[in-house]
Design a protein around this motif. Structure first.
Motif, PDB file in Angstrom:
ATOM      1  N   VAL A 122       0.863  -1.179   0.000  1.00 31.73           N
ATOM      2  CA  VAL A 122       0.000   0.000   0.000  1.00 31.73           C
ATOM      3  C   VAL A 122       0.898   1.228   0.000  1.00 31.73           C
ATOM      4  N   VAL A 123       0.686   2.099  -0.961  1.00 35.36           N
ATOM      5  CA  VAL A 123       1.426   3.348  -1.071  1.00 35.36           C
ATOM      6  C   VAL A 123       0.554   4.469  -0.529  1.00 35.36           C
ATOM      7  N   ILE A 124       1.109   5.290   0.346  1.00 34.16           N
ATOM      8  CA  ILE A 124       0.351   6.364   0.993  1.00 34.16           C
ATOM      9  C   ILE A 124       1.034   7.701   0.730  1.00 34.16           C
ATOM     10  N   ALA A 125       0.230   8.698   0.386  1.00 39.72           N
ATOM     11  CA  ALA A 125       0.705  10.083   0.272  1.00 39.72           C
ATOM     12  C   ALA A 125      -0.284  10.950   1.047  1.00 39.72           C
ATOM     13  N   HIS A 126       0.237  11.800   1.934  1.00 44.47           N
ATOM     14  CA  HIS A 126      -0.647  12.465   2.902  1.00 44.47           C
ATOM     15  C   HIS A 126      -0.140  13.861   3.222  1.00 44.47           C
ATOM     16  N   ILE A 127      -1.084  14.802   3.304  1.00 44.87           N
ATOM     17  CA  ILE A 127      -0.775  16.146   3.777  1.00 44.87           C
ATOM     18  C   ILE A 127      -2.030  16.720   4.425  1.00 44.87           C
ATOM     19  N   GLY A 128      -1.892  17.339   5.597  1.00 47.97           N
ATOM     20  CA  GLY A 128      -3.036  17.924   6.278  1.00 47.97           C
ATOM     21  C   GLY A 128      -3.484  17.110   7.464  1.00 47.97           C
ATOM     22  N   ASP A 129      -4.782  17.206   7.798  1.00 48.00           N
ATOM     23  CA  ASP A 129      -5.283  16.522   8.986  1.00 48.00           C
ATOM     24  C   ASP A 129      -6.374  15.505   8.693  1.00 48.00           C
ATOM     25  N   SER A 130      -6.611  15.172   7.422  1.00 50.80           N
ATOM     26  CA  SER A 130      -7.400  13.973   7.156  1.00 50.80           C
ATOM     27  C   SER A 130      -6.542  12.783   7.568  1.00 50.80           C
ATOM     28  N   ARG A 131      -7.154  11.635   7.755  1.00 48.22           N
ATOM     29  CA  ARG A 131      -6.402  10.527   8.342  1.00 48.22           C
ATOM     30  C   ARG A 131      -6.597   9.221   7.580  1.00 48.22           C
ATOM     31  N   ILE A 132      -5.650   8.297   7.800  1.00 47.61           N
ATOM     32  CA  ILE A 132      -5.748   6.927   7.308  1.00 47.61           C
ATOM     33  C   ILE A 132      -5.545   5.989   8.492  1.00 47.61           C
ATOM     34  N   TYR A 133      -6.481   5.049   8.634  1.00 47.02           N
ATOM     35  CA  TYR A 133      -6.427   4.047   9.709  1.00 47.02           C
ATOM     36  C   TYR A 133      -6.320   2.659   9.086  1.00 47.02           C
ATOM     37  N   LEU A 134      -5.737   1.729   9.837  1.00 47.96           N
ATOM     38  CA  LEU A 134      -5.658   0.328   9.432  1.00 47.96           C
ATOM     39  C   LEU A 134      -6.162  -0.552  10.571  1.00 47.96           C
TER      40      LEU A 134
END
Length: 410
Positions: free
Chosen positions: A109-121
């Motif tokens: 899984v490739v993740i790209a993130h900026i800000g305060d939205s979130r990703i959970y597993l």
């Protein structure tokens, strides 16, 4: 290979907001949530533009590194497109958006993130927050100045330190590549969920024996039941077999509506459904002018960090450029020293190592062997050739040329 068994995307305007500035995307391999900021300056437009641009990266790449480069490149391209939009529409100045995106490639899984939205597993019943918020209060939490519980109710919890928009031409994006396996459940959300529903509650909903769509609906409802002072968007992905059948990508929130600018934008924004307010306190805007000394200290530190990063990047590229120039010169010089030519030295035939040219004050040739053959004794044609120099690819070839010249004298 990790397959998408099922996925769902749900977005709701919330109980206080008059328009939905969130966008969500659930595609074949790519999933993302974008939370626009800027109020009526264009938060909905920002998230829609970013979502549509990044969605173009929904493809197969073969390897996780290639997928990571493509996904991060898509966020950078979206940032550039937002800046160009602001340049063309000054009324949108200040708009921006968070982005949390996830792309499946093989069993990674490739993740790209900026800000305060979130990703959970959710894996084996255990929930983990994968991304880190780029917010003022998260900086305070990381520094040990407040607790995570205090951050949930901090008056400046919505102040963002990093976003896509017309702020940074080269935004700092968090990127990572992680393993995934059948049975994993991933969830992306805007802060409309994470700011209202607790971690334990999210884990309870995510652990339920229910499909992706049902889980996403329950999470959104939990936010609404908690007051939903902001838009809320949730994307849920279940990894496993059998793979989900091919269906068109699902786009929700502002990205699902036609883009509109200026006066024409008001009808688009009016489409949001306004529900009765369940919480008496006013809605906190994402950006405002606080009077906290801590906030200004953090801003100063953030600016200093960006300056350090820029200096490091400039220094890196300058060193790389200098190294490339030096390497090219050294390799070029070494190549010239593999070449030879026959010419004249003090009226005699001589063999030179290198090539005839000079590079400024640097000579690219030197005398290698002086013979006893007088140039004046050569035939007129051979004299002209020697005076103009005769190239050779090696010393042995140059020596054979000298022998032929010597034989012609005899």
């Amino acid at each position: 290979m990790a397959n998408v068994k099922a996925s769902a995307a749900v977005s709701h305007v919330g109980r206080i907001r008059s328009n939905n500035q969130d966008s969500g995307y659930a595609g074949r391999r790519l999933f993302l949530v974008a939370d626009g900021m800027g109020g009526h300056a264009g938060g909905d437009i920002a998230s829609a533009i970013a979502t549509r641009r990044i969605a173009e990266a929904d493809a197969d790449y073969g390897t996780a590194p290639e997928a990571a480069a493509a996904l991060e490149g898509a966020l950078v391209a979206a940032n550039r497109q937002l800046a160009e939009t602001v340049a063309d529409h000054s009324e949108l100045t200040g708009m921006g958006t968070t982005v949390s995106s996830l792309l499946l490639e093989e069993d990674r899984v490739v993740i790209a993130h900026i800000g305060d939205s979130r990703i959970y597993l959710l894996r084996s019943g255990e929930l983990s927050q994968i991304t880190t918020d780029h917010t003022f209060v998260q900086r305070l939490v990381d520094a040990g100045r407040i607790t995570a519980e205090e951050a949930m109710v901090h008056p400046r919890r919505s102040v963002l330190m990093r976003v896509l928009g017309d702020v940074e031409s080269s935004p700092e994006i968090d990127s990572m590549v992680l393993d995934t396996a059948p049975g994993d459940r991933w969830m992306l959300c805007s802060d409309g969920l994470s700011g209202v529903v607790s971690f334990d509650e999210i884990q309870e909903f995510m652990s339920a024996d229910a499909g992706a769509k049902q889980v996403a609906d329950r999470l959104v409802k939990a936010s609404l039941d908690g007051g939903a002072p902001d838009n809320v968007t949730v994307v849920v992905i279940d990894v496993g077999d059998p793979p989900a059948p091919e269906t068109p990508p699902l786009v929700v929130g502002s990205a699902a509506a036609p883009l509109a600018f200026g006066a024409a934008a008001e009808p688009v924004r009016a489409r949001g459904i306004r529900l009765p307010t369940l919480r008496p306190h006013p809605v906190q805007e994402t950006h405002f002018e606080p009077d906290s000394q801590d906030y200004f200290d953090e801003l100063i530190e953030e600016d200093a960090r960006r300056r350090r990063r820029r200096r490091w990047m400039w220094g890196f590229w300058i060193v790389l450029l200098v190294a490339a120039i030096v390497t090219t010169f050294v390799l070029g010089y070494q190549w010239t020293q593999t070449r030879y030519y026959v010419g004249e030295y003090n009226g005699r035939v001589a063999i030179y190592q290198g090539i005839q040219q000079d590079l400024g004050p640097i000579s690219l040739h030197e005398l290698h062997t002086e013979t006893t053959i007088d140039v004046a004794d050569l035939r007129t044609y051979d004299q002209q050739r020697v005076e103009q120099t005769i190239s050779a690819s090696s010393f042995s070839e140059a020596y054979r040329i000298v022998q032929r010249l010597e034989d012609s004298v005899d």
